[in-house]
Design an enzyme around this catalytic site. Structure first.
Site, PDB file in Angstrom:
ATOM      1  N   THR A   7     -25.272  30.930  -2.049  1.00 57.86           N
ATOM      2  CA  THR A   7     -26.459  31.422  -1.545  1.00 57.86           C
ATOM      3  C   THR A   7     -27.312  30.869  -0.544  1.00 57.86           C
ATOM      4  O   THR A   7     -27.298  29.749  -0.416  1.00 57.86           O
ATOM      5  CB  THR A   7     -27.655  31.810  -2.683  1.00 57.86           C
ATOM      6  OG1 THR A   7     -27.070  32.728  -3.497  1.00 57.86           O
ATOM      7  CG2 THR A   7     -28.920  32.388  -2.184  1.00 57.86           C
ATOM      8  N   GLY A 162     -22.884  31.516   7.271  1.00 62.18           N
ATOM      9  CA  GLY A 162     -21.580  32.156   6.520  1.00 62.18           C
ATOM     10  C   GLY A 162     -20.435  31.670   7.132  1.00 62.18           C
ATOM     11  O   GLY A 162     -19.335  31.494   6.424  1.00 62.18           O
ATOM     12  N   CYS A 165     -20.788  27.293   5.592  1.00 62.39           N
ATOM     13  CA  CYS A 165     -20.839  27.176   4.220  1.00 62.39           C
ATOM     14  C   CYS A 165     -19.866  28.119   3.403  1.00 62.39           C
ATOM     15  O   CYS A 165     -19.944  29.346   3.491  1.00 62.39           O
ATOM     16  CB  CYS A 165     -22.109  27.555   3.940  1.00 62.39           C
ATOM     17  SG  CYS A 165     -22.569  26.967   2.030  1.00 62.39           S
ATOM     18  N   THR A 168     -21.509  30.669   1.127  1.00 63.54           N
ATOM     19  CA  THR A 168     -21.941  31.926   1.785  1.00 63.54           C
ATOM     20  C   THR A 168     -21.181  32.806   2.344  1.00 63.54           C
ATOM     21  O   THR A 168     -20.171  32.311   3.140  1.00 63.54           O
ATOM     22  CB  THR A 168     -23.280  31.150   2.863  1.00 63.54           C
ATOM     23  OG1 THR A 168     -23.957  30.265   2.358  1.00 63.54           O
ATOM     24  CG2 THR A 168     -23.877  32.323   3.527  1.00 63.54           C
TER      25      THR A 168
END
Length: 178
Positions: A7, A162, A165, A168
């Site tokens: 997240t 995104g 990571c 993500t």
């Protein structure tokens, strides 16, 4: 038992606008369990935005408690957050909850942690979660060097997180208040 990871939640405030967004990935170990989770919500009759990172069950428990505090304090975000943080810190059962929240209304953005911290982020930018540092860095650079609207800054910051990571993804939910 393996931990759920993932997240990225990021909030950007500029002028009379605030945007709060998050990705949709839930990861268990090295497996993506879900790519379309909704970790950003509108609560208190649509007047408050909240995003959560950490254990999903813990986050929902805290979200329910936070909504109750908002009702108790008639929508006063700061009082509700401080009261939740006090409970979180002092209650034995709550102390074990592993989650963080970003909350925002028309005037205030706050980060609420399990350590009992209620933080008013500097510069109107806050981020939590595994990709939070990437998103916060990107949002800060964009906010300081462009005239992009908060929603656009949040979307670009989440896109960058995104890309960097592994916990993500690029399936975003972004909510705004004006």
């Amino acid at each position: 038992m393996e931990q759920y990871h993932g997240t990225t939640i990021v909030s950007v405030r500029r002028g009379n606008q605030v945007a709060l967004g998050g990705d949709g990935q839930v990861t268990l170990g090295n497996i993506v369990m879900k790519g379309t989770a909704r970790k950003v919500r509108r609560i208190y009759n649509g007047k408050v935005l909240v995003g959560f990172a950490g254990s999903t069950a813990d986050a929902f428990s805290l979200l329910d408690r936070f909504e109750a505090k908002l009702e108790k304090y008639q929508g006063n975000l700061t009082r509700a957050a401080v009261d939740l943080a006090k409970d979180w810190r002092s209650d034995r059962a709550l102390r074990r909850l592993e989650a963080m929240l970003i909350t925002a209304d028309r005037d205030t953005t706050l980060v609420i942690t399990g350590n009992g911290d209620v933080l008013d982020p500097e510069g109107g930018i806050a981020a939590i979660g595994s990709g939070g540092a990437y998103a916060q860095s990107a949002a800060k650079a964009l906010a300081e060097n462009t005239e992009m609207a908060p929603k656009d800054v949040v979307e670009k910051a989440l896109t960058i997180a995104g890309e960097l990571c592994i916990y993500t993804n690029t399936n975003f939910v972004i909510e705004t208040l004006e």
